[in-house]
Each structure stands twice: as C-alpha cells, then as structure tokens.
Design a protein around this motif. Sequence first.
Motif, PDB file in Angstrom:
ATOM      1  N   GLU A 151     -17.335  61.318  70.942  1.00 49.74           N
ATOM      2  CA  GLU A 151     -15.912  61.645  71.005  1.00 49.74           C
ATOM      3  C   GLU A 151     -15.055  60.583  70.317  1.00 49.74           C
ATOM      4  OE1 GLU A 151     -14.891  62.382  75.069  1.00 49.74           O
ATOM      5  OE2 GLU A 151     -15.803  64.365  75.054  1.00 49.74           O
ATOM      6  N   GLN A 153     -12.621  59.586  67.971  1.00 49.17           N
ATOM      7  CA  GLN A 153     -11.639  60.407  67.251  1.00 49.17           C
ATOM      8  C   GLN A 153     -11.557  60.065  65.767  1.00 49.17           C
ATOM      9  OE1 GLN A 153      -7.996  58.981  66.563  1.00 49.17           O
ATOM     10  NE2 GLN A 153      -8.233  60.544  64.979  1.00 49.17           N
ATOM     11  N   LEU A 156     -14.443  61.492  63.912  1.00 50.45           N
ATOM     12  CA  LEU A 156     -14.321  62.947  63.791  1.00 50.45           C
ATOM     13  C   LEU A 156     -13.309  63.330  62.719  1.00 50.45           C
ATOM     14  CD1 LEU A 156     -14.344  63.899  67.582  1.00 50.45           C
ATOM     15  CD2 LEU A 156     -16.104  64.506  65.908  1.00 50.45           C
ATOM     16  N   SER A 157     -12.128  62.710  62.763  1.00 48.41           N
ATOM     17  CA  SER A 157     -11.114  63.054  61.766  1.00 48.41           C
ATOM     18  C   SER A 157     -11.533  62.590  60.372  1.00 48.41           C
ATOM     19  CB  SER A 157      -9.753  62.462  62.142  1.00 48.41           C
ATOM     20  OG  SER A 157      -9.825  61.058  62.254  1.00 48.41           O
ATOM     21  N   ASP A 174     -14.021  72.347  62.245  1.00 45.63           N
ATOM     22  CA  ASP A 174     -14.750  71.985  63.465  1.00 45.63           C
ATOM     23  C   ASP A 174     -14.471  70.534  63.862  1.00 45.63           C
ATOM     24  OD1 ASP A 174     -15.879  74.501  63.672  1.00 45.63           O
ATOM     25  OD2 ASP A 174     -17.700  73.954  62.581  1.00 45.63           O
ATOM     26  N   PHE A 175     -14.506  69.629  62.885  1.00 49.12           N
ATOM     27  CA  PHE A 175     -14.283  68.214  63.198  1.00 49.12           C
ATOM     28  C   PHE A 175     -12.836  67.961  63.627  1.00 49.12           C
ATOM     29  CE2 PHE A 175     -18.167  67.498  60.565  1.00 49.12           C
ATOM     30  CZ  PHE A 175     -18.898  66.842  61.539  1.00 49.12           C
ATOM     31  N   ARG A 177     -10.772  70.097  64.936  1.00 48.82           N
ATOM     32  CA  ARG A 177     -10.542  70.714  66.242  1.00 48.82           C
ATOM     33  C   ARG A 177     -11.060  69.812  67.361  1.00 48.82           C
ATOM     34  NH1 ARG A 177     -12.659  75.603  65.440  1.00 48.82           N
ATOM     35  NH2 ARG A 177     -10.679  76.635  64.972  1.00 48.82           N
ATOM     36  N   ARG A 178     -12.232  69.226  67.154  1.00 44.85           N
ATOM     37  CA  ARG A 178     -12.775  68.292  68.157  1.00 44.85           C
ATOM     38  C   ARG A 178     -11.867  67.072  68.299  1.00 44.85           C
ATOM     39  NH1 ARG A 178     -18.822  67.271  66.273  1.00 44.85           N
ATOM     40  NH2 ARG A 178     -18.717  65.689  67.928  1.00 44.85           N
ATOM     41  N   THR A 181      -8.830  67.758  70.480  1.00 49.40           N
ATOM     42  CA  THR A 181      -9.099  67.814  71.926  1.00 49.40           C
ATOM     43  C   THR A 181      -9.115  66.416  72.534  1.00 49.40           C
ATOM     44  OG1 THR A 181     -11.518  67.755  71.660  1.00 49.40           O
ATOM     45  CG2 THR A 181     -10.465  69.921  71.650  1.00 49.40           C
ATOM     46  N   ILE A 182      -9.439  65.412  71.710  1.00 46.56           N
ATOM     47  CA  ILE A 182      -9.474  64.031  72.187  1.00 46.56           C
ATOM     48  C   ILE A 182      -8.082  63.409  72.142  1.00 46.56           C
ATOM     49  CG2 ILE A 182     -10.410  61.721  71.706  1.00 46.56           C
ATOM     50  CD1 ILE A 182     -12.840  63.284  70.461  1.00 46.56           C
TER      51      ILE A 182
END
Length: 321
Positions: A151, A153, A156-157, A174-175, A177-178, A181-182
């Motif tokens: 998680e 962030q 992911l971004s 997908d990345f 969006r995850r 959520t964080i």
Amino acid sequence: MKTIGLIGGMSWESTAIYYRLLNELCRDILGGLHSAPLLLYSFDFEEIETLQRHDDWAGAAQKLARAGQALAVIKAALTAEPDAADLHNDLGRACNNLGELRAAATAFNKAVELDPGLVDAHANLGHVLHALGRRSEALAAYQSALSLDAEHQRALSGLGVLHLGEGDPATAVDFFRRATTIRPGDARLWGQLGVAQQRAGDGEAAEAAYRKALELDEDDAELRLNHGITLQELDRLAEAIREYHAAARIAPGSPAIQNHLGNALLAADDADGALDTTDCCLSLDPGNTAALSARAVALNRLGRTHEARELVDTDLRVRQV
C-alpha cells in the motif's frame, strides 16, 4: 558551551542519527554526563513530499534553502556514519530537489544496498530512474517497494505514471485507483486517475474522477481543463464551456485553455465568443496555429471572409516556418 543550531534530515529517522552523533561526540570529548545543548529543526516530510508529488520541485528546493544547506549537512553526517541507509536516502532526496538526478540515483541505490527493507528508498529510486528515462529499472524499483509495502502510495502512483507513459492506460487505472484508496483526499491522484480512465476510453469514469478531484481542489486549472475536455467528449458542451471559463480565470496566461475554450464556443455556434477567445490566445502566443485556424473559422461564420482568407494565408506561412 555554545548552543548548536541543528537542521535535521528530511525524515525523523535520519534526524535521530544527527542528534545521536552530536551527543555522542559531546560525551566523548567532555566526558561524564555531558550532552550537546542544541536547538533542533526537523522537516515535516509530508510537506516536502506533497510539493514533489505536485512536481513543484522549485517550491521544495526553496523550502530546503530556507531551512539551510541541507545537502552539506547530510554529507557531513555521512562522513561520521557512512553506512546509514537513512542518510543516503536523505542525500538522494536533497540531490533530487536540486535537479541532480544521477547523484540522487546513486544515493538511493546506496540506501537500498545498505538496507534492502527501506521501502521509501526503493520508491524514490523508481521516481528518479523514471525521470532519467530508465523505465525498466524504474519499474523494478517500484515493484520492489510494493513487495515491501503493498500500500505504498508513491510506488503505486509512480507505476501508474509509468504505465500511462508506456501507452497502457488500463494498467495505469488499476494503480491510480489503488493509490486513491490509500490517499482519498489527494486531488492530484484523482486527476491522474481521470487522465488514465480518459485514455482508456471510459469517459464517464474519468468525468467522475475529475469531479472528485475538483471537490478537493477547485482552483487547479489543469483539472478544470481536463474535466472540460472530458465533458465535451461526452457531448455535455455547456458544462465543458463553463469548466474552460473557470480554468481560464485560474490560469489566464494559458494558450492551451484558450484554444479549448475557443473550439468549444465554435461548437456551440458562438462565433463572437470564439473570436474574443482567439484574440486572447494570439495575444499570448502570436504564432499559435490552432488559434489562427479557429479565428479564421469564426471570421467566416461572421461573414468576414476577406479577413478569414488573410488569416488562412498567415496560418500557412506560420506552418511552413
């Protein structure tokens, strides 16, 4: 003893190292229970990271400059403790803020070598490698960060940006969006999600993402512009024009915004409005061929065909140059 003014690292972990080193040195020299009298300033790295995430490297550098010569402080600490991974990670951040990307990559690599579990160093390395155009290495660095913290962030971004640049918007969605959520309160992440969804052909989802982003930051001209483009693609022309106008109020010096507004006004059969908008755009960028073309169309619709022909000739000359 004089009181020492100490500028800490960009994270509390490395600041603790500086603090410990000074007190140990004071004890070793003076003996007994002596410790160093000092005033400590330590960065709130969330502020620095926010500036970096918004690509405001100048703002981040100014913040560092106001606090002092961070790079020199870090290098001095490394002479005392050369195997401190947190210090090498801080060195990489400082180099990155100063635009010294290769030096930053070297420092982040050293941090990872010294402490393979330092997740921030992996993510920071990914960011710098991507900026250097070393995309396969950046991908590996981001994936290493996620293997340590699923998680994370920024990893992911970063992967979202990487895949978007590689022409794979579906994976980028997908990345991003995850990441949202964080950090659901991060307008920039919602905007990046909107861009990815728009490029993936999901206009409705992109519109919703931009709307969410603007709830969080209504004064971001780029978000307004992208929202307007999406609304126009969804045939919601009146709403798109309102967004373009809002973007133009926030960033009146942007020819790109004026171009989109002018074309939208032409689509709405508002030739007078389009003419005013192209005037504004050409005052900012006299050689803007898109504005020249839109202005010619507007003049034709208003019956000013001679002026339109002259403008077309001008446009052709500009394109030939």
